[in-house]
Design an enzyme around this catalytic site. Structure first.
Site, PDB file in Angstrom:
ATOM      1  N   GLY A  29       0.810  -1.221   0.000  1.00 17.96           N
ATOM      2  CA  GLY A  29       0.000   0.000   0.000  1.00 17.96           C
ATOM      3  C   GLY A  29       0.835   1.259   0.000  1.00 17.96           C
ATOM      4  N   SER A  30       0.646   2.147  -0.961  1.00 15.96           N
ATOM      5  CA  SER A  30       1.533   3.292  -1.100  1.00 15.96           C
ATOM      6  C   SER A  30       1.081   4.174  -2.262  1.00 15.96           C
ATOM      7  CB  SER A  30       2.964   2.788  -1.346  1.00 15.96           C
ATOM      8  OG  SER A  30       2.937   1.730  -2.276  1.00 15.96           O
ATOM      9  N   ARG A  31       1.959   5.111  -2.667  1.00 17.57           N
ATOM     10  CA  ARG A  31       1.663   5.946  -3.825  1.00 17.57           C
ATOM     11  C   ARG A  31       2.964   6.391  -4.486  1.00 17.57           C
ATOM     12  NH1 ARG A  31      -0.952  11.490  -1.595  1.00 17.57           N
ATOM     13  NH2 ARG A  31      -0.368  12.425  -3.582  1.00 17.57           N
TER      14      ARG A  31
END
Length: 232
Positions: free
Chosen positions: A189-191
């Site tokens: 989970g990240s960007r």
């Protein structure tokens, strides 16, 4: 189509960085099954999800220096002006920023959005806020690259998320990257934020789903023609 061809086309390769985690989940499944048989199937499901998380499918990337390609799979969460992180050395003036949010079901392999030389890599520790929040760009742990593209320096920032605890970057300063080439991975989970030079026109909208190495997210031309591509 034969059964073998069907399986080959359905199965997606797992990146080597993921195999230790898959093995750990599998060992956990065996341990759970030893404690109580029904828990074994829960462990098997979690092991399958872990392998799915670390999948590394091939992508067909347009080869055109006037195009900016998505560096990540996921949802476009921001399009607009923003000042790049200071550690990148890109100045204080706002640039067009395009952010791609990856949830736990997205492919987490990151790919170069443009062709060029990596001139700067800068890591900064920080918080682990929900990566979908705008303030995650400035407050979360992050790793940034500057790629000297034909249209000028492009900032590419890997941002950790709420459950992400490890940013991996395989590129080094001086590396020559091609558009669509794998350069890193963020776990769970990240960007990824892109800071583009003047003249880049966004070609995506908020909420749109982007595919790393394939989706054109910005263009330097008013009228884009079909570009050649390569599979990687």
């Amino acid at each position: 189509m034969s059964l073998a061809d069907t399986i080959r086309n359905t199965m997606v390769p797992v990146h080597r960085e993921g195999w230790p985690f898959v093995a750990a989940f599998a060992a956990g499944a065996i341990l759970l099954g030893w404690l109580w048989d029904p828990l074994f199937y829960v462990g098997v499901a979690l092991t399958a999800w872990c392998a799915y998380f670390f999948r590394d499918p091939p992508r067909v990337t347009p080869l055109d220096d006037d195009l900016v390609i998505s560096p990540a799979d996921g949802k476009v969460s921001a399009v607009g002006p923003a000042a790049p992180p200071q550690e990148l050395g890109l100045g204080d003036e706002p640039r067009t920023r395009i952010s791609i949010f990856m949830d736990v079901f997205s492919v987490h392999i990151n790919r170069a959005p443009v062709r060029g030389e990596v001139t700067e890599i800068a890591y900064r520790p920080g918080k682990f806020l929900n990566a979908d929040l705008d303030k995650a760009s400035t407050e979360n742990e992050r790793n940034g690259l500057v790629i000297d593209s034909p249209h000028g320096p492009v900032g590419v920032v890997q941002v950790a998320g709420l459950v992400a605890r490890r940013i991996l970057c395989w590129s080094k300063t001086g590396d020559e990257l091609t558009a669509g080439e794998r350069f890193g991975l963020i776990r769970f989970g990240s960007r990824v934020d892109l800071y583009l030079p003047e003249g880049a026109v966004p070609r995506v909208a908020l909420g749109q789903t982007a595919v790393a190495g394939e989706t054109v997210i910005a263009d330097y031309r008013a009228d884009a023609a079909t570009a050649p591509s390569r599979t990687s």
